[in-house]
Design a protein around this motif. Structure first.
Motif, PDB file in Angstrom:
ATOM      1  N   MET A   1      -6.386  -1.473  -5.405  1.00  0.00           N
ATOM      2  CA  MET A   1      -5.031  -1.193  -5.630  1.00  0.00           C
ATOM      3  C   MET A   1      -4.571   0.168  -6.594  1.00  0.00           C
ATOM      4  O   MET A   1      -3.955   0.106  -7.375  1.00  0.00           O
ATOM      5  CB  MET A   1      -3.993  -2.293  -6.468  1.00  0.00           C
ATOM      6  N   GLY A   2      -5.608   1.049  -6.525  1.00  0.00           N
ATOM      7  CA  GLY A   2      -5.341   2.253  -7.336  1.00  0.00           C
ATOM      8  C   GLY A   2      -6.598   2.619  -8.015  1.00  0.00           C
ATOM      9  O   GLY A   2      -7.602   1.881  -8.243  1.00  0.00           O
ATOM     10  N   ASP A   3      -6.439   3.842  -8.878  1.00  0.00           N
ATOM     11  CA  ASP A   3      -7.706   4.202  -9.659  1.00  0.00           C
ATOM     12  C   ASP A   3      -7.508   3.499 -11.042  1.00  0.00           C
ATOM     13  O   ASP A   3      -8.554   3.868 -11.908  1.00  0.00           O
ATOM     14  CB  ASP A   3      -7.191   5.826  -9.836  1.00  0.00           C
ATOM     15  N   ILE A   4      -6.338   3.053 -11.278  1.00  0.00           N
ATOM     16  CA  ILE A   4      -6.228   2.161 -12.637  1.00  0.00           C
ATOM     17  C   ILE A   4      -6.058   0.835 -12.493  1.00  0.00           C
ATOM     18  O   ILE A   4      -5.660   0.417 -11.469  1.00  0.00           O
ATOM     19  CB  ILE A   4      -5.265   2.944 -13.536  1.00  0.00           C
ATOM     20  N   ARG A   5      -6.290  -0.011 -13.666  1.00  0.00           N
ATOM     21  CA  ARG A   5      -6.050  -1.395 -13.609  1.00  0.00           C
ATOM     22  C   ARG A   5      -5.005  -1.515 -14.434  1.00  0.00           C
ATOM     23  O   ARG A   5      -4.958  -0.988 -15.507  1.00  0.00           O
ATOM     24  CB  ARG A   5      -7.225  -2.207 -13.829  1.00  0.00           C
TER      25      ARG A   5
ATOM     26  N   PRO B   1      -0.875  -6.248   0.859  1.00  0.00           N
ATOM     27  CA  PRO B   1      -1.503  -5.909  -0.166  1.00  0.00           C
ATOM     28  C   PRO B   1      -2.170  -4.453  -0.264  1.00  0.00           C
ATOM     29  O   PRO B   1      -2.489  -3.934  -1.203  1.00  0.00           O
ATOM     30  CB  PRO B   1      -2.719  -6.982  -0.270  1.00  0.00           C
ATOM     31  N   ALA B   2      -2.564  -4.019   1.182  1.00  0.00           N
ATOM     32  CA  ALA B   2      -3.025  -2.798   1.385  1.00  0.00           C
ATOM     33  C   ALA B   2      -2.350  -1.662   0.979  1.00  0.00           C
ATOM     34  O   ALA B   2      -2.596  -0.432   0.760  1.00  0.00           O
ATOM     35  CB  ALA B   2      -3.607  -2.451   2.676  1.00  0.00           C
ATOM     36  N   ASP B   3      -0.857  -1.653   0.777  1.00  0.00           N
ATOM     37  CA  ASP B   3       0.136  -0.871   0.834  1.00  0.00           C
ATOM     38  C   ASP B   3       0.670  -0.704  -0.728  1.00  0.00           C
ATOM     39  O   ASP B   3       1.395   0.277  -1.090  1.00  0.00           O
ATOM     40  CB  ASP B   3       1.447  -1.111   1.484  1.00  0.00           C
ATOM     41  N   LEU B   4      -0.129  -1.543  -1.767  1.00  0.00           N
ATOM     42  CA  LEU B   4       0.311  -1.476  -3.106  1.00  0.00           C
ATOM     43  C   LEU B   4      -0.604  -0.622  -3.916  1.00  0.00           C
ATOM     44  O   LEU B   4      -1.883  -0.728  -3.530  1.00  0.00           O
ATOM     45  CB  LEU B   4       0.162  -2.790  -3.786  1.00  0.00           C
ATOM     46  N   TYR B   5      -0.201   0.262  -4.864  1.00  0.00           N
ATOM     47  CA  TYR B   5      -1.091   0.823  -5.787  1.00  0.00           C
ATOM     48  C   TYR B   5      -0.682   0.982  -7.032  1.00  0.00           C
ATOM     49  O   TYR B   5       0.551   1.015  -7.368  1.00  0.00           O
ATOM     50  CB  TYR B   5      -1.010   2.327  -4.980  1.00  0.00           C
ATOM     51  N   LEU B   6      -1.257   0.905  -8.061  1.00  0.00           N
ATOM     52  CA  LEU B   6      -1.165   0.974  -9.414  1.00  0.00           C
ATOM     53  C   LEU B   6      -1.151   2.649 -10.111  1.00  0.00           C
ATOM     54  O   LEU B   6      -2.355   3.208  -9.619  1.00  0.00           O
ATOM     55  CB  LEU B   6      -1.861   0.514 -10.027  1.00  0.00           C
ATOM     56  N   VAL B   7      -0.093   3.162 -10.339  1.00  0.00           N
ATOM     57  CA  VAL B   7      -0.388   4.747 -11.191  1.00  0.00           C
ATOM     58  C   VAL B   7       0.250   4.461 -12.397  1.00  0.00           C
ATOM     59  O   VAL B   7       1.124   3.691 -13.005  1.00  0.00           O
ATOM     60  CB  VAL B   7       0.692   5.740 -10.422  1.00  0.00           C
ATOM     61  N   ASP B   8       0.026   5.555 -13.171  1.00  0.00           N
ATOM     62  CA  ASP B   8       0.565   5.631 -14.628  1.00  0.00           C
ATOM     63  C   ASP B   8       1.983   5.999 -14.332  1.00  0.00           C
ATOM     64  O   ASP B   8       2.327   6.765 -13.487  1.00  0.00           O
ATOM     65  CB  ASP B   8      -0.237   6.993 -15.118  1.00  0.00           C
ATOM     66  N   ARG B   9       2.904   5.445 -15.371  1.00  0.00           N
ATOM     67  CA  ARG B   9       4.387   5.815 -15.125  1.00  0.00           C
ATOM     68  C   ARG B   9       4.506   7.529 -15.020  1.00  0.00           C
ATOM     69  O   ARG B   9       5.624   7.804 -14.568  1.00  0.00           O
ATOM     70  CB  ARG B   9       4.915   5.371 -16.433  1.00  0.00           C
ATOM     71  N   SER B  10       3.758   8.165 -15.756  1.00  0.00           N
ATOM     72  CA  SER B  10       4.031   9.348 -15.730  1.00  0.00           C
ATOM     73  C   SER B  10       3.821  10.244 -14.355  1.00  0.00           C
ATOM     74  O   SER B  10       4.130  11.257 -13.924  1.00  0.00           O
ATOM     75  CB  SER B  10       3.214  10.373 -16.580  1.00  0.00           C
ATOM     76  N   LYS B  11       3.025   9.481 -13.276  1.00  0.00           N
ATOM     77  CA  LYS B  11       2.872   9.832 -12.033  1.00  0.00           C
ATOM     78  C   LYS B  11       3.699   9.342 -10.756  1.00  0.00           C
ATOM     79  O   LYS B  11       3.540   9.221  -9.830  1.00  0.00           O
ATOM     80  CB  LYS B  11       1.365   9.780 -11.568  1.00  0.00           C
TER      81      LYS B  11
END
Length: 184
Positions: free
Chosen positions: A1-5, A140-150
């Motif tokens: 779900m992204g580069d961050i958790r 599920p494959a469409d969800l991604y976590l990003v930092d708020r600044s991005k």
């Protein structure tokens, strides 16, 4: 779900632990379901749910304390109290429906009666879904976590703008939405 958790140890950084603190046990959900079914009085909850008096009293107090229900004097008899859903309580309806549908899908094979339908057509409601900002159904494959600044920065570096979120009762033309997405 992204580069961050998500910070999983930080209980204050996520809405889920906060929600579970209020609603995370069976009787709270059963009281909420009864409220959505039109029950308002302590004695109604007591007889319909088969819950112990002390547990009901405790759970109602917790739901009121957390703004899910409000206590109002009964219009017919000011000595009696009614418990009514607040806007915060009404906002739990999608979660209730999602849990109900999950239970129907994976629980005991029970043919439910009555059936939850949409008021206009009186046909069973569709599955509860996760929608994007513009109404696309996500998996599920469409969800991604990003930092708020991005927020809004796509993987290719281009910027996205929030689309119009569908309103209650609005029919979303997913075919048109898909065509618009593929043209972008």
């Amino acid at each position: 779900m992204g580069d961050i958790r998500e910070p999983l140890r930080e209980l204050t950084e996520c809405g889920l632990p906060q929600a579970l603190e209020v609603m995370g046990e069976r009787w709270s959900f059963m009281i909420l379901r009864a409220s959505f079914n039109g029950l308002h009085h302590f004695e109604e909850f007591l007889s319909e749910l088969g819950i112990a008096r002390n547990i009901l009293s405790n759970r109602l107090a917790k739901l009121v304390e957390n703004g899910i229900l409000k206590r109002d004097p009964c219009a017919e008899d000011k000595r009696k109290i009614e418990y009514r859903l607040t806007d915060k309580g009404l906002d739990l309806l999608p979660a209730m429906v999602a849990l109900r549908q999950w239970g129907q899908k994976y629980g005991a094979e029970v043919v439910e009666n009555p059936v939850l339908v949409d008021e206009r057509d009186r046909l069973p409601i569709g599955p509860t879904s996760i929608l994007s900002h513009d109404g696309r159904i996500l998996g599920p494959a469409d969800l991604y976590l990003v930092d708020r600044s991005k927020l809004g920065v796509r993987a290719d570096g281009t910027f996205a703008e929030a689309g119009e979120t569908p309103d209650r009762g609005e029919v979303v033309d997913f075919t048109r939405a898909r065509k618009g997405r593929s043209a972008a």
